[in-house]
Design an enzyme around this catalytic site. Structure first.
Site, mmCIF file in Angstrom:
data_model
loop_
_atom_site.group_PDB
_atom_site.id
_atom_site.type_symbol
_atom_site.label_atom_id
_atom_site.label_comp_id
_atom_site.label_asym_id
_atom_site.label_seq_id
_atom_site.Cartn_x
_atom_site.Cartn_y
_atom_site.Cartn_z
ATOM 1 N N ASP A 1 0.845 -1.192 0.000
ATOM 2 C CA ASP A 1 0.000 0.000 0.000
ATOM 3 C C ASP A 1 0.878 1.239 0.000
ATOM 4 O O ASP A 1 1.782 1.374 0.824
ATOM 5 C CB ASP A 1 -0.878 0.014 1.261
ATOM 6 C CG ASP A 1 -1.676 1.314 1.369
ATOM 7 O OD1 ASP A 1 -2.564 1.522 0.528
ATOM 8 O OD2 ASP A 1 -1.400 2.112 2.279
ATOM 9 N N TYR B 1 2.571 10.303 0.485
ATOM 10 C CA TYR B 1 3.591 9.838 1.439
ATOM 11 C C TYR B 1 4.990 10.309 1.060
ATOM 12 O O TYR B 1 5.902 10.276 1.896
ATOM 13 C CB TYR B 1 3.602 8.303 1.542
ATOM 14 C CG TYR B 1 2.300 7.674 2.006
ATOM 15 C CD1 TYR B 1 1.261 8.438 2.539
ATOM 16 C CD2 TYR B 1 2.099 6.293 1.898
ATOM 17 C CE1 TYR B 1 0.075 7.854 2.941
ATOM 18 C CE2 TYR B 1 0.906 5.705 2.305
ATOM 19 C CZ TYR B 1 -0.106 6.485 2.819
ATOM 20 O OH TYR B 1 -1.269 5.897 3.209
ATOM 21 N N LYS C 1 -2.798 5.987 -4.078
ATOM 22 C CA LYS C 1 -3.904 6.928 -3.901
ATOM 23 C C LYS C 1 -3.614 8.271 -4.561
ATOM 24 O O LYS C 1 -2.477 8.736 -4.542
ATOM 25 C CB LYS C 1 -4.148 7.163 -2.398
ATOM 26 C CG LYS C 1 -4.192 5.883 -1.575
ATOM 27 C CD LYS C 1 -4.186 6.152 -0.079
ATOM 28 C CE LYS C 1 -3.932 4.881 0.704
ATOM 29 N NZ LYS C 1 -2.526 4.465 0.720
ATOM 30 N N HIS D 1 -7.749 9.505 -1.894
ATOM 31 C CA HIS D 1 -7.137 9.499 -0.563
ATOM 32 C C HIS D 1 -8.057 10.155 0.491
ATOM 33 O O HIS D 1 -8.245 9.616 1.576
ATOM 34 C CB HIS D 1 -5.784 10.229 -0.625
ATOM 35 C CG HIS D 1 -4.831 9.816 0.442
ATOM 36 N ND1 HIS D 1 -3.469 9.813 0.257
ATOM 37 C CD2 HIS D 1 -5.033 9.395 1.708
ATOM 38 C CE1 HIS D 1 -2.876 9.397 1.367
ATOM 39 N NE2 HIS D 1 -3.806 9.144 2.268
#
Length: 309
Positions: free
Chosen positions: A45, A50, A78, A109
């Protein structure tokens, strides 16, 4: 108990345990992803937000070079909130970083729009320092763009992340394609039963993040968790991960330590008595108004979660 998989509404199998990459530090993510895939993980994931998808991509390449087959790995990422009006562009950025032609699952997201023309590519702010949110924008618009991606072959399935019952109901009224999953913060301190029940009723698979209660793993110290761990002769972490699979959900386990990464795959069977202990713990927190959500960005938006509304 070896980790199993769950069938999505697309007919595809999704592994019961995946490697999470949120908050993994630079210089650690590549090794973690490569090691996890070679140790038997089949789900990774990630997310553009990030800021470590280049490293995730390097880890994927390393694992593929070592003999892990791309078609055996389930990669989900996402689209970030500043790209919710240009979802295809967000996807291209992730694919490029990951070094992939397609992802197995692409998610919204958060169901809001952060100013795409703002003062920061990911986290635009207003002069007072608050998040630059475009109010009045409808999250269904992003979903329509997600649906259009399915014909490109660059995404195998689409889903949502951080959707409450209210937002999910709004989406289901207008969607042509029902989301394959809803990825939410989930653990005994935040069972989110109303969202989980709606997802089950609509054939939307639940994927749980922050299963130990986010940074510092506070849930490892919860009394019923410790009790079950002692009874089973396993760690508190194993109990908390196994809880989700017993609930019929996929769980994301985040670690960069090889021994921990490997042990996170070794789940145990929780029986009805174990689950009752954990469910009673959740019910008691709810009654006292002490449910605990650890991940809630300061967007200044009511996402419709009962514990935050």
């Amino acid at each position: 108990m070896a980790a199993k998989s769950f069938k999505l509404n697309t007919g595809t199998e999704m592994p019961a345990v995946g490697l999470g990459t949120w908050q993994s530090k630079p210089g650690e993510v590549q090794d973690a992803v490569s090691y996890a895939l070679q140790a038997g993980y089949r789900l990774v994931d990630c997310a553009y937000c990030y800021g470590n998808e280049d490293e995730v991509g390097q880890g994927l390449k390393e694992a593929f070079d070592a003999g892990v087959k791309r078609e055996h790995v389930f990669v989900m990422t996402k689209v970030w909130a500043t790209y919710n009006t240009r979802v295809a562009e967000g996807l291209e950025k992730s694919l490029k970083s990951l070094g992939l032609d397609y992802v197995d699952l692409f998610l919204i997201h958060w169901p809001i729009l952060l100013n795409p023309q703002g003062n920061h590519e990911k986290f635009p702010t207003l002069p007072d320092g608050s998040r630059d949110v475009v109010h009045g924008w409808n999250h269904v618009e992003a979903w329509k763009q997600m649906e259009a991606l399915l014909s490109t072959g660059k995404v195998k399935a689409i889903g949502v992340c951080n959707y409450s019952k209210r937002y999910l109901e709004e989406l289901l009224l207008h969607c042509t394609v029902v989301p394959a999953i809803n990825q939410i913060e989930n653990h005994p301190s935040l069972p989110q039963q109303e969202v989980v029940d709606l997802c089950k009723a609509k054939g939307i698979h639940v994927v749980a993040y922050s299963p130990l209660g986010s940074t510092g793993s506070p849930l490892m110290r919860a009394e019923p968790v410790a009790k079950i761990a002692e009874k089973k002769g396993v760690s508190a972490g194993t109990v908390l991960l196994s809880y989700h699979v017993a609930r019929g959900s996929t769980v994301l386990a985040k670690s960069v330590t090889p021994a921990r990464i490997k042990s996170n795959l070794d789940l145990v069977e929780l029986d009805a008595a174990d689950m009752k202990l954990l469910d009673d713990y959740s019910a008691d927190l709810a009654k006292k108004g002490e449910l605990k959500r650890y991940v809630y960005p300061p967007f200044g938006v009511d996402f419709g979660f009962p514990d935050k509304s």
